[in-house]
Structures are given as structure tokens and as C-alpha cells.
Design an enzyme around this catalytic site. Structure first.
Site, PDB file in Angstrom:
ATOM      1  N   ARG A  98      68.304 -31.902  -9.642  1.00 32.20           N
ATOM      2  CA  ARG A  98      69.400 -30.719  -9.840  1.00 32.20           C
ATOM      3  C   ARG A  98      69.997 -30.864 -11.038  1.00 32.20           C
ATOM      4  O   ARG A  98      70.404 -29.888 -11.823  1.00 32.20           O
ATOM      5  CB  ARG A  98      70.554 -30.791  -8.628  1.00 32.20           C
ATOM      6  N   ASP A 111      61.895 -28.162  -9.836  1.00 31.30           N
ATOM      7  CA  ASP A 111      62.514 -26.934  -8.989  1.00 31.30           C
ATOM      8  C   ASP A 111      62.967 -27.917  -7.717  1.00 31.30           C
ATOM      9  O   ASP A 111      62.253 -28.438  -6.954  1.00 31.30           O
ATOM     10  CB  ASP A 111      61.641 -26.015  -8.336  1.00 31.30           C
ATOM     11  N   SER A 146      66.222 -12.363 -25.255  1.00 32.37           N
ATOM     12  CA  SER A 146      65.821 -11.625 -23.669  1.00 32.37           C
ATOM     13  C   SER A 146      64.618 -11.115 -24.018  1.00 32.37           C
ATOM     14  O   SER A 146      64.111 -10.576 -25.194  1.00 32.37           O
ATOM     15  CB  SER A 146      66.860 -10.743 -23.387  1.00 32.37           C
ATOM     16  N   CYS A 147      63.936 -10.551 -22.881  1.00 33.05           N
ATOM     17  CA  CYS A 147      62.685  -9.762 -22.801  1.00 33.05           C
ATOM     18  C   CYS A 147      63.053  -8.450 -23.723  1.00 33.05           C
ATOM     19  O   CYS A 147      62.200  -7.721 -24.183  1.00 33.05           O
ATOM     20  CB  CYS A 147      62.180  -9.694 -21.437  1.00 33.05           C
ATOM     21  N   THR A 148      64.236  -7.938 -23.592  1.00 33.04           N
ATOM     22  CA  THR A 148      64.516  -6.739 -24.122  1.00 33.04           C
ATOM     23  C   THR A 148      65.043  -6.672 -25.670  1.00 33.04           C
ATOM     24  O   THR A 148      64.297  -5.753 -26.227  1.00 33.04           O
ATOM     25  CB  THR A 148      65.832  -6.122 -23.268  1.00 33.04           C
ATOM     26  N   THR A 201      65.613  -6.530 -11.365  1.00 32.40           N
ATOM     27  CA  THR A 201      65.405  -7.866 -11.473  1.00 32.40           C
ATOM     28  C   THR A 201      65.912  -8.532 -10.405  1.00 32.40           C
ATOM     29  O   THR A 201      66.743  -7.886  -9.530  1.00 32.40           O
ATOM     30  CB  THR A 201      66.002  -8.288 -12.881  1.00 32.40           C
ATOM     31  N   THR A 232      74.082  -4.349 -21.611  1.00 33.41           N
ATOM     32  CA  THR A 232      72.944  -5.438 -22.278  1.00 33.41           C
ATOM     33  C   THR A 232      73.622  -5.888 -23.693  1.00 33.41           C
ATOM     34  O   THR A 232      74.241  -5.030 -24.384  1.00 33.41           O
ATOM     35  CB  THR A 232      71.781  -4.802 -22.203  1.00 33.41           C
ATOM     36  N   GLY A 233      73.474  -7.155 -23.943  1.00 34.19           N
ATOM     37  CA  GLY A 233      73.480  -7.544 -25.206  1.00 34.19           C
ATOM     38  C   GLY A 233      72.438  -7.545 -26.137  1.00 34.19           C
ATOM     39  O   GLY A 233      72.449  -8.147 -27.218  1.00 34.19           O
ATOM     40  N   ASN A 265      58.590  -6.617 -18.948  1.00 33.69           N
ATOM     41  CA  ASN A 265      59.496  -7.536 -19.056  1.00 33.69           C
ATOM     42  C   ASN A 265      59.130  -8.801 -18.661  1.00 33.69           C
ATOM     43  O   ASN A 265      59.921  -9.934 -18.895  1.00 33.69           O
ATOM     44  CB  ASN A 265      60.798  -6.697 -18.727  1.00 33.69           C
TER      45      ASN A 265
END
Length: 305
Positions: A50, A3, A121-123, A152, A181-182, A286
């Protein structure tokens, strides 16, 4: 850990104190020096690069890298980690070209020669196991998904500019915000037999964690709501235990905080119009649930070596 924006002492602080999940109560987490964290007695190297190509993953002994910046989500960009010495890269987001795997649905299709994968994704991880059960047992002709999703970090604390999504720029803690959302279409990527049969949208709501999916489908084979519940309960206690849950109590969103399952079917919340048209409701943390699946996918990938 890499990071470039925060120091090791701040990393330790963020890990130990979490507004949603509370304080870390297990082994001690502390700073050894500016480039090393201590999790108990285990040393964890910290980098601040980076460019992913510059991260010395090999020198640190890191074989599996979780790409969770949200920036390097396609294969070419994520491959920079391979150049830095990583063996495998797991993208913690949907990807336009990396193969997508959802635990409990299609992870067994992973082959050891695949180096870059997406954990979706979480969804997507919520409706996919549920849709698999329903499609396997009764067949899905078509369906619509709505996720009522917690706030979020991409949202604004107060109204601010958001040129691509004007509504998305409105204050997150004060509005119910319709969004795209996809996730539903992505179910068709992990369950090809449902490709083109599902689509959906999202409502962003002023809660900090735990979301819920409304999956409304037309069935190919008629079934009563009781039969549907029985099928989901059976799978939740069998093949999909730990992935798909089943509850028949009067629960609300905070009751699922810290739940590691991808999708917890709410038997009391769903309804059927008739034996071919049904609304199914399933909860998911999520944050916690999705993070657990990332670890599960890495374990599965490692087991195929």
C-alpha cells in the site's frame, strides 16, 4: 506490478479479457505463483504494498515506474517510489508540480536529471499537438475546448452521492453530464506561448471508449479552412506522424477504437466562420492512445541517458 487489492490470477483474467479492446490474442499470459506472472516466457514480479516506499523496485530491476493509481500525483508523493529503488517515475495523470510532457509537443525539453514527470492527461494529449500546429503556422489569439468524453471509472453506474460534483454523481450510462476539465489550461503548460489563451470543459457521455475534442480558436493570421487542413495533413505525415492523425472519411467514434495516435483530426467535421475563427475536431482513444504515449515517453526518457 504493484497492486494491493487484487491477486495474480485476477490480474491475468483482467489482462486477457477486456470489454472494450477484446481478448488478448498474442503470447500466453498466466500465473506462475502468487508473486509472479508469466508473459510468454518473461517473468513479471507482483507486489501488494500500500505504501510506495515499501515496494522493492530495485530488487525487481524496475528502473521506470508508472504511477497510475491516481493517488500519488504530486512530486512528494510520487517520490516514494524513488525511495523504493525506482530511478524514474512517470505519473499517468496531470500533476500540480511535476514537469509535464506531451509527446510530439515538448518531450524534447526533458533532461536526464529529471526523475519525476507527468504524462499529462489523455485529453491534454489530444488538443496539444493540434494546437501546436495551428499556433506554429497561424498563431492562436484565444480559444475554447470542449471534450465529449467517454465514461470513466470515477463515474457512477447509477445515481449516487458525489458531494464535490453533484452532476458527476448521476448515472453515467443514462446521462450527458457537463463537467470541468483542466486539459485545455494544461496545454498552456506544455506550450507556454498559449498559457492563459485556452480554457475548456467536458461532457461525459454514455459510451465506453473513444472521446473527441472540439477546439475552437481565433487565429492571429487569417487562413482558409483548406489551408488549415493542408497544414495539419502535412504535419500528420511528417514531424507528428504517429502522434497526430488526419482523416477525411465519414467516421464515428468506434472507428477510432484501438487507435494509438494521440489526436486524429477529422477534416470533414470542422467548420470555419471566417478566416480568423475556426472549429477543429479531433478524436482520441482515451485508453489505448494514452497508454501508448506513456510507453513513448519512457522510451524517450531512456534515450537521453
Amino acid at each position: 506490478v504493484n497492486d494491493p487489492f487484487i491477486t495474480t490470477d485476477y490480474m491475468t483474467y483482467m489482462f486477457k479479457y477486456d470489454t472494450v479492446h477484446g481478448q488478448w490474442k498474442h503470447h500466453e499470459v498466466k500465473v506462475k505463483d502468487s508473486k509472479t506472472l508469466l508473459f510468454g516466457e518473461k517473468e513479471v514480479a507482483v507486489f501488494g504494498c500500500r505504501n510506495p516506499e515499501e515496494i522493492p523496485w530495485a530488487a525487481a530491476g524496475a528502473e521506470y515506474v508508472v504511477e497510475s493509481t491516481g493517488v500519488f500525483t504530486d512530486k512528494d508523493k510520487a517520490a516514494a517510489h524513488i525511495k523504493g529503488g525506482a530511478k524514474k517515475v512517470i505519473i499517468s495523470a496531470p500533476s500540480k508540480d511535476a514537469p509535464m510532457f506531451v509527446c510530439g509537443v515538448n518531450e524534447k525539453e526533458y533532461k536526464s536529471d529529471i526523475d519525476i514527470v507527468s504524462n499529462a492527461s489523455c485529453t491534454t494529449n489530444c488538443p496539444a499537438p493540434l494546437a501546436k500546429v495551428i499556433n506554429d503556422r497561424f498563431g492562436i489569439v484565444e480559444g475554447l475546448m470542449t471534450t465529449v468524453h467517454a465514461m470513466t471509472a470515477t463515474q457512477k453506474t447509477v445515481d449516487g452521492p458525489s458531494s464535490k460534483d453533484w452532476r458527476g454523481g448521476r448515472a453515467a450510462s443514462f446521462n450527458i453530464i457537463p463537467s470541468s476539465t483542466g486539459a485545455a489550461k494544461a496545454v498552456g503548460k506544455v506550450l507556454p506561448e498559449l498559457n492563459g489563451k485556452l480554457t475548456g470543459m467536458a461532457f461525459r457521455v454514455p459510451t465506453v471508449d473513444v472521446s473527441v475534442v472540439d477546439l475552437t480558436v481565433r487565429l492571429a493570421k487569417p487562413a482558409t479552412y483548406e489551408q488549415i487542413k493542408a497544414a495539419i495533413k502535412e504535419e500528420s505525415e511528417g514531424n507528428l506522424k504517429g502522434i497526430l492523425g488526419y482523416v477525411d472519411e465519414d467516421l464515428v467514434s468506434t472507428d477510432f477504437q484501438g487507435d494509438s495516435r494521440s489526436s486524429i483530426f477529422d477534416a470533414k467535421a470542422g467548420i470555419a466562420l471566417n478566416d480568423n475563427f475556426v472549429k477543429l475536431v479531433s478524436w482520441y482513444d482515451n485508453e489505448w492512445g494514452y497508454s501508448t504515449r506513456v510507453v513513448d515517453l519512457i522510451r524517450h526518457m531512456h534515450s537521453t541517458k
